[in-house]
Design a protein around this motif. Structure first.
Motif, mmCIF file in Angstrom:
data_model
loop_
_atom_site.group_PDB
_atom_site.id
_atom_site.type_symbol
_atom_site.label_atom_id
_atom_site.label_comp_id
_atom_site.label_asym_id
_atom_site.label_seq_id
_atom_site.Cartn_x
_atom_site.Cartn_y
_atom_site.Cartn_z
ATOM 1 N N HIS A 58 0.800 -1.233 0.000
ATOM 2 C CA HIS A 58 0.000 0.000 0.000
ATOM 3 C C HIS A 58 0.832 1.283 0.000
ATOM 4 N N PHE A 118 -4.201 2.763 -3.777
ATOM 5 C CA PHE A 118 -4.303 2.719 -2.316
ATOM 6 C C PHE A 118 -5.615 3.336 -1.830
ATOM 7 N N PRO A 173 -7.278 4.570 1.576
ATOM 8 C CA PRO A 173 -7.045 4.868 2.993
ATOM 9 C C PRO A 173 -8.133 4.263 3.876
ATOM 10 N N GLY A 174 -7.718 3.794 5.034
ATOM 11 C CA GLY A 174 -8.649 3.208 5.973
ATOM 12 C C GLY A 174 -8.940 1.740 5.696
ATOM 13 N N ASP A 182 -4.322 0.219 4.451
ATOM 14 C CA ASP A 182 -3.310 0.461 5.472
ATOM 15 C C ASP A 182 -3.715 -0.075 6.841
#
Length: 344
Positions: free
Chosen positions: A300, A306, A308-309, A312
């Motif tokens: 990532h 990618f 987020p949340g 990652d």
């Protein structure tokens, strides 16, 4: 033993290899699973530091302290036996017979792999004498024949030649002769053409294909070179930071790569017919240290897709598509809304 596909020669299940150092634990291989079919060439692709060579060394139990296989199975379905190589003691006669006899390896750098104080002939003879019950005269004839089969001129003379007296391509051919002297069922080729010029590389690849046909052996071909993969493999596993992120056939690898890492690898190679001045697409960042693996998806921090949340925080699980390909990415997780519809 569990039942298995009769076409399977080697099965690797949930393999974990860690190196325990003073600075911490290096997780070199994490949960790798794959099979190698009889007579098949399986490519292992990825950047340096992704665990390709450690995986290859693990198959022959060549990992040395501070490294060790933490868990997993490496099941070899040989001609006469079915053996879990992980469970065999390191000095087991059966393991020593399989290693170099039924499963052989070509190492990455022949100058450091060949012993400089022994002739090429002595090193081929050592493999034959250890694994085969033949006379010295028969072993000599077998060694000369194998040196000739790998394309070395005047094999009788090469028998008396030391490694430093040979060119890089000739040393690599000696390494191949040693590996194939006992007609193994599986050959592990660890970047066998890295140090060679392109002409010699093409000759070595052609030689391996010819010998594979002659000996009816399987090959596990480890490389970072997509051109070599295209020429040698029928199936490919793509590794990133100790994990398999994609498994696919060779046609689909180039026509429809699934994982963002695989796509990035393909976009970073030059192509004929592109516009003048167009820059290659480099993969951002570098492969993280195996001692400091990112949380969530390991790719990532470098991934153009990618999320987020999600990426990652959570680690994706392998997804098997209806065409048999596998990919480890949230883009193909059918439990997540907005997934790419490649399952049907």
């Amino acid at each position: 033993m569990s039942a298995h596909d009769a076409s399977s020669l080697l099965s690797v299940e949930d393999l974990h290899v860690h190196f325990h150092t003073e600075q911490g634990t290096v997780q070199a291989v994490n949960g790798v699973s794959f099979t190698v079919g009889r007579g098949q060439t399986l490519g292992v692709l990825g950047e340096s530091g992704c665990g390709k060579s450690v995986t290859g060394f693990s198959l022959l139990r060549l990992i040395r302290p501070p490294g060790r296989i933490e868990r997993g199975r490496i099941v070899y379905h040989g001609l006469d036996t079915e053996l879990d190589l992980v469970q065999e003691p390191s000095r087991s006669p059966l393991l020593r017979q399989v290693r170099g006899g039924e499963i052989a390896m070509i190492f990455q750098e022949p100058m450091t792999s060949l012993d400089p104080v022994y002739t090429a002939g002595n090193q081929v003879l050592e493999a034959i004498n250890y694994h085969l019950d033949v006379s010295q005269a028969a072993a000599w004839d077998m060694a000369v024949t194998m040196l000739g089969k790998v394309g070395l001129p005047e094999p009788q003379r090469i028998m008396h030649t030391y490694p430093h007296q040979l060119s890089g391509g000739m040393r690599q051919r000696v390494m191949i002769a040693i590996a194939l002297a006992c007609h193994p069922q599986l050959l592990i080729a660890d970047e066998p053409t890295t140090a060679l010029d392109v002409t010699t590389e093409a000759q070595i690849l052609e030689l391996l294909q010819e010998l594979q046909t002659d000996l009816q052996m399987a090959i596990l071909f480890i490389t970072h070179d997509l051109g070599v993969i295209a020429e040698m493999a029928q199936e490919v596993i793509v590794m990133y930071l100790g994990e398999i992120v994609e498994r696919t056939d060779i046609e689909s690898l180039f026509a429809e790569p699934l994982h963002p890492y695989t796509r990035a690898l393909l976009e970073s190679i030059p192509r004929l017919g592109t516009r003048d001045g167009k820059r290659l697409q480099a993969i951002e960042g570098v492969v993280p240290s195996p001692a400091d693996i990112p949380l969530g998806c390991t790719f990532h921090p470098r991934c153009p897709d990618f999320m987020p949340g999600l990426c990652d925080v959570h680690a994706p699980t392998p997804q098997t598509l209806t065409d048999g390909r596998q990919v480890q990415c949230f883009l193909y997780d059918d439990q997540r809304p907005g997934v790419r519809n490649l399952q049907s």
